[in-house]
Design a protein around this motif. Structure first.
Motif, PDB file in Angstrom:
ATOM      1  N   THR A  24       0.798  -1.229   0.000  1.00 38.75           N
ATOM      2  CA  THR A  24       0.000   0.000   0.000  1.00 38.75           C
ATOM      3  C   THR A  24       0.827   1.274   0.000  1.00 38.75           C
ATOM      4  OG1 THR A  24      -0.103   0.021   2.413  1.00 38.75           O
ATOM      5  CG2 THR A  24      -1.893  -1.109   1.245  1.00 38.75           C
ATOM      6  N   GLY A  25       2.066   1.189   0.436  1.00 37.33           N
ATOM      7  CA  GLY A  25       2.875   2.393   0.594  1.00 37.33           C
ATOM      8  C   GLY A  25       2.564   3.136   1.886  1.00 37.33           C
ATOM      9  N   LEU A  27       3.028   3.560   5.812  1.00 37.24           N
ATOM     10  CA  LEU A  27       4.057   3.196   6.790  1.00 37.24           C
ATOM     11  C   LEU A  27       3.525   2.150   7.761  1.00 37.24           C
ATOM     12  CD1 LEU A  27       5.468   6.722   7.686  1.00 37.24           C
ATOM     13  CD2 LEU A  27       6.494   5.011   6.176  1.00 37.24           C
ATOM     14  N   ASP A  28       4.399   1.191   8.122  1.00 38.40           N
ATOM     15  CA  ASP A  28       3.960   0.162   9.062  1.00 38.40           C
ATOM     16  C   ASP A  28       3.590   0.762  10.410  1.00 38.40           C
ATOM     17  OD1 ASP A  28       6.643   0.699   9.564  1.00 38.40           O
ATOM     18  OD2 ASP A  28       7.150  -1.378  10.013  1.00 38.40           O
ATOM     19  N   ASN A  29       4.240   1.850  10.796  1.00 39.02           N
ATOM     20  CA  ASN A  29       3.866   2.520  12.044  1.00 39.02           C
ATOM     21  C   ASN A  29       2.423   3.018  11.993  1.00 39.02           C
ATOM     22  OD1 ASN A  29       6.350   2.127  13.187  1.00 39.02           O
ATOM     23  ND2 ASN A  29       7.119   4.167  12.709  1.00 39.02           N
ATOM     24  N   THR A  30       2.010   3.509  10.836  1.00 43.36           N
ATOM     25  CA  THR A  30       0.632   3.964  10.659  1.00 43.36           C
ATOM     26  C   THR A  30      -0.326   2.789  10.759  1.00 43.36           C
ATOM     27  OG1 THR A  30       1.385   5.779   9.253  1.00 43.36           O
ATOM     28  CG2 THR A  30      -0.936   5.164   9.090  1.00 43.36           C
ATOM     29  N   LEU A  31       0.028   1.674  10.138  1.00 37.98           N
ATOM     30  CA  LEU A  31      -0.822   0.478  10.209  1.00 37.98           C
ATOM     31  C   LEU A  31      -0.944  -0.020  11.646  1.00 37.98           C
ATOM     32  CD1 LEU A  31       0.412  -1.339   6.991  1.00 37.98           C
ATOM     33  CD2 LEU A  31      -1.784  -0.192   7.324  1.00 37.98           C
ATOM     34  N   TYR A  32       0.159   0.043  12.398  1.00 32.89           N
ATOM     35  CA  TYR A  32       0.099  -0.368  13.806  1.00 32.89           C
ATOM     36  C   TYR A  32      -0.779   0.582  14.627  1.00 32.89           C
ATOM     37  CZ  TYR A  32       3.385  -4.206  13.442  1.00 32.89           C
ATOM     38  OH  TYR A  32       3.982  -5.401  13.116  1.00 32.89           O
ATOM     39  N   GLN A  33      -0.838   1.855  14.254  1.00 25.56           N
ATOM     40  CA  GLN A  33      -1.751   2.768  14.941  1.00 25.56           C
ATOM     41  C   GLN A  33      -3.200   2.383  14.668  1.00 25.56           C
ATOM     42  OE1 GLN A  33      -0.856   6.816  13.917  1.00 25.56           O
ATOM     43  NE2 GLN A  33       0.981   6.863  15.187  1.00 25.56           N
ATOM     44  N   TYR A  34      -3.483   1.971  13.440  1.00 21.51           N
ATOM     45  CA  TYR A  34      -4.837   1.485  13.128  1.00 21.51           C
ATOM     46  C   TYR A  34      -5.161   0.262  13.981  1.00 21.51           C
ATOM     47  CZ  TYR A  34      -4.268   4.183   8.754  1.00 21.51           C
ATOM     48  OH  TYR A  34      -4.046   5.164   7.814  1.00 21.51           O
ATOM     49  N   LYS A  35      -4.180  -0.625  14.095  1.00 21.62           N
ATOM     50  CA  LYS A  35      -4.402  -1.884  14.813  1.00 21.62           C
ATOM     51  C   LYS A  35      -4.451  -1.690  16.328  1.00 21.62           C
ATOM     52  CE  LYS A  35      -2.468  -6.431  15.608  1.00 21.62           C
ATOM     53  NZ  LYS A  35      -1.354  -7.337  15.404  1.00 21.62           N
ATOM     54  N   ASN A  36      -3.463  -1.029  16.884  1.00 20.96           N
ATOM     55  CA  ASN A  36      -3.302  -0.995  18.342  1.00 20.96           C
ATOM     56  C   ASN A  36      -3.983   0.173  19.036  1.00 20.96           C
ATOM     57  OD1 ASN A  36      -1.711  -3.332  18.211  1.00 20.96           O
ATOM     58  ND2 ASN A  36       0.140  -2.127  17.866  1.00 20.96           N
ATOM     59  N   ARG A  48      -6.601   2.001  -0.303  1.00 21.83           N
ATOM     60  CA  ARG A  48      -5.343   1.297  -0.578  1.00 21.83           C
ATOM     61  C   ARG A  48      -5.329  -0.080   0.083  1.00 21.83           C
ATOM     62  NH1 ARG A  48      -0.793   5.974   0.491  1.00 21.83           N
ATOM     63  NH2 ARG A  48      -1.088   7.099  -1.459  1.00 21.83           N
ATOM     64  N   ILE A  49      -5.801  -0.133   1.323  1.00 23.68           N
ATOM     65  CA  ILE A  49      -5.827  -1.401   2.057  1.00 23.68           C
ATOM     66  C   ILE A  49      -6.804  -2.365   1.398  1.00 23.68           C
ATOM     67  CG2 ILE A  49      -6.486  -2.460   4.263  1.00 23.68           C
ATOM     68  CD1 ILE A  49      -5.299   0.134   5.584  1.00 23.68           C
TER      69      ILE A  49
END
Length: 65
Positions: A24-25, A27-36, A48-49
């Protein structure tokens, strides 16, 4: 929480956050904010997801709308 819709799809497809970040481009930190942290993604990132996971954006939509 929005990520509760994404997580089962990722598990079913055997995908990781690292993979999703690369596809998706986002950042993994952003994805972890969505998750955690329960942060809701922007519309653009949600698209994108959904595209990366090859699902409809409607599948990721919250049921309470």
């Amino acid at each position: 929480m929005w990520w509760d819709k994404v997580q089962p799809i990722m598990i079913r497809q055997n995908r990781s956050i690292y993979w999703l970040a690369k596809q998706t481009g986002i950042l993994d930190n952003t994805l972890y904010q969505y998750k955690n942290k329960g942060v809701e993604p922007s519309f653009r990132n949600a698209c994108r997801i959904a595209d990366a996971l090859q699902v409809s954006l409607l599948e990721l939509r919250e049921d309470d709308y």
